[in-house]
Design an enzyme around this catalytic site. Structure first.
Site, PDB file in Angstrom:
ATOM      1  CB  ILE A  79      -0.763  -0.032   1.324  1.00  0.00           C
ATOM      2  CG1 ILE A  79      -1.974   1.166   1.265  1.00  0.00           C
ATOM      3  CG2 ILE A  79      -0.057   0.149   2.634  1.00  0.00           C
ATOM      4  CD1 ILE A  79      -2.959   0.802   2.023  1.00  0.00           C
ATOM      5  CB  SER A  80       1.101   4.250  -2.264  1.00  0.00           C
ATOM      6  OG  SER A  80       1.147   3.387  -3.506  1.00  0.00           O
ATOM      7  CB  SER A  81       4.146   6.611   1.174  1.00  0.00           C
ATOM      8  OG  SER A  81       4.206   7.779   1.778  1.00  0.00           O
TER       9      SER A  81
END
Length: 87
Positions: A79-81
């Site tokens: 999951i992206s920053s």
């Protein structure tokens, strides 16, 4: 019977505290990692404020869910920053 009821209340209370702590961490993340990073679009900000990011990561990573970092979500995916949501 009373002890079981009290234990159930204690468990529910602990879960509510945890939920409140996660909500507070999410709001802090939005303020510092999203808005301060330059995100201006109100719909993006609202989505970040209301999406429970901790529910998308494994339980072992939940304490890091609202940090400004990518997290593994399984199957070699991440999951992206939050800061990468700039819009």
């Amino acid at each position: 019977m009373g002890a079981v009821f009290v234990a159930g209340l204690a468990t529910a209370e602990a879960a509510a505290q945890t939920r409140a702590q996660l909500d507070a961490a999410r709001q802090q993340m939005v303020a510092t990692s999203v808005i301060d990073a330059g995100v201006k679009h109100p719909r993006v900000i609202e989505a970040m404020r209301t999406t429970p990011r901790h529910e998308f990561v494994p339980r072992a990573s939940r304490k890091l869910a609202y940090e400004d970092m990518a997290l593994p979500i399984g199957d070699q995916q991440t999951i992206s920053s939050p800061a990468s949501s700039r819009s």
